[in-house]
Design a protein around this motif. Structure first.
Motif, PDB file in Angstrom:
ATOM      1  N   ILE A 303      54.220  38.555  26.554  1.00  0.00           N
ATOM      2  CA  ILE A 303      55.022  39.108  27.654  1.00  0.00           C
ATOM      3  C   ILE A 303      55.553  40.488  27.285  1.00  0.00           C
ATOM      4  CG2 ILE A 303      57.112  38.811  29.026  1.00  0.00           C
ATOM      5  CD1 ILE A 303      56.695  35.805  28.844  1.00  0.00           C
ATOM      6  N   TYR A 304      56.172  40.583  26.119  1.00  0.00           N
ATOM      7  CA  TYR A 304      56.780  41.838  25.697  1.00  0.00           C
ATOM      8  C   TYR A 304      55.944  42.451  24.587  1.00  0.00           C
ATOM      9  CZ  TYR A 304      60.205  45.098  23.722  1.00  0.00           C
ATOM     10  OH  TYR A 304      60.848  46.213  23.250  1.00  0.00           O
ATOM     11  N   ASP A 305      55.427  43.652  24.852  1.00  0.00           N
ATOM     12  CA  ASP A 305      54.608  44.347  23.862  1.00  0.00           C
ATOM     13  C   ASP A 305      54.701  45.841  24.139  1.00  0.00           C
ATOM     14  OD1 ASP A 305      52.842  44.928  21.826  1.00  0.00           O
ATOM     15  OD2 ASP A 305      51.060  44.615  23.068  1.00  0.00           O
ATOM     16  N   PRO A 306      55.787  46.496  23.715  1.00  0.00           N
ATOM     17  CA  PRO A 306      56.010  47.900  24.063  1.00  0.00           C
ATOM     18  C   PRO A 306      54.912  48.810  23.531  1.00  0.00           C
ATOM     19  CG  PRO A 306      57.549  47.172  22.365  1.00  0.00           C
ATOM     20  CD  PRO A 306      56.866  45.952  22.867  1.00  0.00           C
ATOM     21  N   SER A 307      54.457  49.700  24.373  1.00  0.00           N
ATOM     22  CA  SER A 307      53.433  50.678  24.022  1.00  0.00           C
ATOM     23  C   SER A 307      53.613  51.873  24.935  1.00  0.00           C
ATOM     24  CB  SER A 307      52.034  50.079  24.208  1.00  0.00           C
ATOM     25  OG  SER A 307      51.768  49.879  25.577  1.00  0.00           O
ATOM     26  N   ARG A 308      52.697  52.834  24.841  1.00  0.00           N
ATOM     27  CA  ARG A 308      52.793  53.982  25.719  1.00  0.00           C
ATOM     28  C   ARG A 308      52.575  53.593  27.187  1.00  0.00           C
ATOM     29  NH1 ARG A 308      50.402  58.295  24.653  1.00  0.00           N
ATOM     30  NH2 ARG A 308      49.835  57.986  22.477  1.00  0.00           N
ATOM     31  N   TYR A 309      52.060  52.390  27.438  1.00  0.00           N
ATOM     32  CA  TYR A 309      51.782  51.939  28.800  1.00  0.00           C
ATOM     33  C   TYR A 309      52.928  51.114  29.389  1.00  0.00           C
ATOM     34  CZ  TYR A 309      47.209  53.403  27.259  1.00  0.00           C
ATOM     35  OH  TYR A 309      46.160  54.144  26.752  1.00  0.00           O
ATOM     36  N   GLY A 310      53.997  50.910  28.637  1.00  0.00           N
ATOM     37  CA  GLY A 310      55.147  50.192  29.156  1.00  0.00           C
ATOM     38  C   GLY A 310      55.635  49.121  28.203  1.00  0.00           C
ATOM     39  N   PRO A 311      56.836  48.585  28.424  1.00  0.00           N
ATOM     40  CA  PRO A 311      57.377  47.573  27.528  1.00  0.00           C
ATOM     41  C   PRO A 311      56.749  46.197  27.717  1.00  0.00           C
ATOM     42  CG  PRO A 311      58.913  48.014  29.300  1.00  0.00           C
ATOM     43  CD  PRO A 311      57.804  49.008  29.450  1.00  0.00           C
ATOM     44  N   LEU A 312      56.190  45.944  28.904  1.00  0.00           N
ATOM     45  CA  LEU A 312      55.581  44.650  29.196  1.00  0.00           C
ATOM     46  C   LEU A 312      54.064  44.762  29.137  1.00  0.00           C
ATOM     47  CD1 LEU A 312      57.728  43.557  32.293  1.00  0.00           C
ATOM     48  CD2 LEU A 312      58.122  43.008  29.875  1.00  0.00           C
ATOM     49  N   THR A 313      53.407  43.646  28.880  1.00  0.00           N
ATOM     50  CA  THR A 313      51.951  43.627  28.950  1.00  0.00           C
ATOM     51  C   THR A 313      51.518  43.708  30.406  1.00  0.00           C
ATOM     52  OG1 THR A 313      51.873  41.216  29.084  1.00  0.00           O
ATOM     53  CG2 THR A 313      51.817  42.210  26.870  1.00  0.00           C
ATOM     54  N   PRO A 314      50.265  44.097  30.684  1.00  0.00           N
ATOM     55  CA  PRO A 314      49.807  44.164  32.077  1.00  0.00           C
ATOM     56  C   PRO A 314      49.975  42.846  32.824  1.00  0.00           C
ATOM     57  CG  PRO A 314      48.266  45.308  30.656  1.00  0.00           C
ATOM     58  CD  PRO A 314      49.267  44.644  29.742  1.00  0.00           C
ATOM     59  N   ALA A 315      49.765  41.730  32.155  1.00  0.00           N
ATOM     60  CA  ALA A 315      49.918  40.433  32.808  1.00  0.00           C
ATOM     61  C   ALA A 315      51.372  40.194  33.206  1.00  0.00           C
ATOM     62  CB  ALA A 315      49.435  39.318  31.883  1.00  0.00           C
ATOM     63  N   ALA A 316      52.291  40.438  32.283  1.00  0.00           N
ATOM     64  CA  ALA A 316      53.705  40.259  32.589  1.00  0.00           C
ATOM     65  C   ALA A 316      54.165  41.237  33.667  1.00  0.00           C
ATOM     66  CB  ALA A 316      54.538  40.434  31.325  1.00  0.00           C
ATOM     67  N   GLU A 317      53.614  42.449  33.640  1.00  0.00           N
ATOM     68  CA  GLU A 317      53.967  43.459  34.641  1.00  0.00           C
ATOM     69  C   GLU A 317      53.546  43.010  36.035  1.00  0.00           C
ATOM     70  OE1 GLU A 317      55.420  47.491  35.548  1.00  0.00           O
ATOM     71  OE2 GLU A 317      55.650  46.110  33.861  1.00  0.00           O
ATOM     72  N   SER A 318      52.381  42.384  36.156  1.00  0.00           N
ATOM     73  CA  SER A 318      51.917  41.897  37.461  1.00  0.00           C
ATOM     74  C   SER A 318      52.877  40.860  38.034  1.00  0.00           C
ATOM     75  CB  SER A 318      50.518  41.289  37.333  1.00  0.00           C
ATOM     76  OG  SER A 318      49.566  42.264  36.986  1.00  0.00           O
ATOM     77  N   ILE A 319      53.336  39.948  37.180  1.00  0.00           N
ATOM     78  CA  ILE A 319      54.274  38.907  37.633  1.00  0.00           C
ATOM     79  C   ILE A 319      55.613  39.533  37.994  1.00  0.00           C
ATOM     80  CG2 ILE A 319      55.487  36.812  36.937  1.00  0.00           C
ATOM     81  CD1 ILE A 319      53.104  36.284  35.031  1.00  0.00           C
ATOM     82  N   TYR A 320      56.082  40.452  37.171  1.00  0.00           N
ATOM     83  CA  TYR A 320      57.363  41.116  37.410  1.00  0.00           C
ATOM     84  C   TYR A 320      57.355  41.882  38.733  1.00  0.00           C
ATOM     85  CZ  TYR A 320      60.319  45.310  37.119  1.00  0.00           C
ATOM     86  OH  TYR A 320      61.166  46.341  37.411  1.00  0.00           O
ATOM     87  N   LEU A 321      56.274  42.629  39.008  1.00  0.00           N
ATOM     88  CA  LEU A 321      56.220  43.425  40.230  1.00  0.00           C
ATOM     89  C   LEU A 321      56.127  42.546  41.476  1.00  0.00           C
ATOM     90  CD1 LEU A 321      53.874  46.318  39.045  1.00  0.00           C
ATOM     91  CD2 LEU A 321      56.310  46.466  39.597  1.00  0.00           C
ATOM     92  N   LEU A 322      55.435  41.430  41.381  1.00  0.00           N
ATOM     93  CA  LEU A 322      55.405  40.507  42.513  1.00  0.00           C
ATOM     94  C   LEU A 322      56.799  39.922  42.759  1.00  0.00           C
ATOM     95  CD1 LEU A 322      53.696  39.138  44.684  1.00  0.00           C
ATOM     96  CD2 LEU A 322      53.279  37.261  43.068  1.00  0.00           C
ATOM     97  N   LEU A 323      57.540  39.669  41.685  1.00  0.00           N
ATOM     98  CA  LEU A 323      58.912  39.198  41.823  1.00  0.00           C
ATOM     99  C   LEU A 323      59.784  40.256  42.500  1.00  0.00           C
ATOM    100  CD1 LEU A 323      61.052  37.039  41.223  1.00  0.00           C
ATOM    101  CD2 LEU A 323      61.374  38.096  38.974  1.00  0.00           C
ATOM    102  N   VAL A 324      59.585  41.530  42.132  1.00  0.00           N
ATOM    103  CA  VAL A 324      60.319  42.620  42.789  1.00  0.00           C
ATOM    104  C   VAL A 324      60.023  42.621  44.282  1.00  0.00           C
ATOM    105  CG1 VAL A 324      60.494  45.136  42.992  1.00  0.00           C
ATOM    106  CG2 VAL A 324      60.464  44.067  40.739  1.00  0.00           C
ATOM    107  N   LEU A 325      58.754  42.460  44.653  1.00  0.00           N
ATOM    108  CA  LEU A 325      58.381  42.440  46.067  1.00  0.00           C
ATOM    109  C   LEU A 325      59.012  41.252  46.788  1.00  0.00           C
ATOM    110  CD1 LEU A 325      56.732  43.523  48.446  1.00  0.00           C
ATOM    111  CD2 LEU A 325      54.786  42.184  47.621  1.00  0.00           C
ATOM    112  N   ALA A 326      59.018  40.085  46.138  1.00  0.00           N
ATOM    113  CA  ALA A 326      59.616  38.894  46.761  1.00  0.00           C
ATOM    114  C   ALA A 326      61.112  39.089  46.994  1.00  0.00           C
ATOM    115  CB  ALA A 326      59.363  37.672  45.880  1.00  0.00           C
TER     116      ALA A 326
END
Length: 416
Positions: A303-326
């Motif tokens: 879930i958490y793996d900070p890199s130049r692409y963000g603090p979350l992994t792409p999989a966790a980011e997909s879930i997080y953004l859908l939660l934001v939309l909900a």
């Protein structure tokens, strides 16, 4: 009686001295910002400054933008966090204009134009951009407080300002991004229309449109506000035309400069965006989140793996953004219930526009940043928080997450 009330109505827009007096009176009124708003701005920006400086200084595994290194160690620590990622495009336009064979037309012209103008005073594009963002954010919160108090009461207005100032991604409001300037003009447009100052509403709406394409959506709430007074519709409707005129003017300028008429829309493909409509965008987001959930459950991705692409992994980011939309969708329902129709209509259209052009790899990328400026959602959320007296825990949680995301962004990890 105020200065404005004392002015003869027939001379409102024809008497230059009267216009000057009204402008002066308006500035005095605006300067009387609620102390609550001032404290929210100062406290939240202190967090952004401290966390941002730490993010610049902390050791990292990836490179950083050199846009503020010329300002020295102190200047880089203070302004570096504000000049990451998309800031480079705005600063490039401010310095060189819209260069041929580029994707710069996606970024609308008003903000970089203001940076260019104010850089003659500050001596630096970066300083000018940050100064514009800071000033715009402060005035935008004052106007938002007054608009919310007008519609929902003072306690809801206080809560709205606190929520927006301390929301985890509010560092964008004082970065070299268009969030604060667009918030200022969009809130100002509705506030002016709410007080039946149609000319001012049209002008501010045109400025919002020149800041972001979503500014054109402000036509709809203004038209809805006209409906109760149809006998006056023809007299004031002309001011609304300033918004589509502003958009058409920008597209005409691009065509005259050798770009495509629709360059701001076609060039979105550079970021792998496709036109799918709101239903297609939401379907893609749900599909991505379901697949991501499976990957996380199987242990294929953390879930958490900070890199130049963000603090979350792409999989966790997909879930997080859908939660934001909900969550945004649920707040939209509350917005439609609590506020007049024009607010809900604008929020719904803005939200649909945000999800209509999904990115192939991450359908809802940047959604959490885009909702920052959909202010009717924050008004409804503020009213909900105020009714349950949850302001204190909301600020505490928001402040912690704001510091975390500011550090990530300042250290060069992509956020939104």
């Amino acid at each position: 009686m105020t200065i404005e009330q004392a002015l003869p109505q027939k001379n409102r827009w024809s008497d230059p001295s009267g216009l000057a007096r009204r402008t002066a009176a308006g500035l005095v009124h605006l300067a009387r910002a609620p102390s609550w708003t001032l404290r929210a701005v100062l406290a939240s920006r202190l967090i952004v400054l401290v966390a941002g400086a730490y993010g610049v200084l902390v050791p990292r595994r990836w490179g950083l933008s050199p846009l503020s290194t010329h300002l020295g160690a102190v200047g880089n620590a203070l302004l570096g966090p504000a000049t990451r990622f998309d800031a480079a495009y705005y600063l490039s336009i401010a310095s060189h204009g819209y260069t041929r064979n580029s994707v710069l037309p996606v970024f609308f012209p008003l903000y970089p134009l203001l940076i260019h103008v104010f850089s003659y005073v500050t001596g630096s594009d970066a300083i000018a951009g940050v100064a514009i963002s800071w000033a715009s954010f402060g005035v935008a919160l004052v106007l938002l407080h007054r608009l919310t108090e007008l519609e929902l009461g003072k306690r809801a207005a206080d809560a709205t300002v606190l929520l927006l100032a301390f929301t985890p991604l509010s560092f964008f409001f004082t970065a070299v991004y268009t969030e604060s300037l667009f918030l200022l003009f969009s809130v100002g447009t509705i506030y002016a229309a709410r007080r039946e100052r149609w000319a001012l509403a049209g002008i501010l709406g045109a400025l919002a449109t020149l800041t972001r394409v979503t500014g054109i959506l402000l036509v709809v709430p203004i038209l809805i506000m006209h409906l109760p007074s149809r006998r006056r519709l023809s007299r004031h409707l002309g001011w609304v035309l300033l918004m589509p005129t502003a958009l058409f003017g920008y597209l005409t300028f691009l065509a005259a400069s050798g770009f495509s008429w629709l360059a701001p829309f076609k060039d979105e493909a550079h970021w792998y965006r496709v036109s799918a409509g709101p239903i297609g965008g939401i379907a893609s987001a749900v599909s991505a989140a379901i697949g991501s959930t499976g990957a996380i459950v199987r242990g294929a991705e953390p879930i958490y793996d900070p890199s130049r692409y963000g603090p979350l992994t792409p999989a966790a980011e997909s879930i997080y953004l859908l939660l934001v939309l909900a969550i945004a969708g649920m707040i939209l329902v509350s917005c439609l219930r609590r506020l007049p129709l024009e607010y809900g209509a604008y929020a719904a259209m803005a939200l649909m526009m945000c999800v209509s052009s999904p990115v192939l790899q991450q359908p809802l990328v940047s959604l959490d940043r885009y909702v920052l400026t959909i202010f009717p959602l924050w008004m409804a959320a503020g009213a909900w928080i105020a009714k349950r007296r949850l302001e204190r825990p909301a600020v505490v949680i928001g402040a912690i997450l704001l510091a975390f995301y500011t550090v990530q962004f300042a250290s060069g990890s992509f956020i939104a």
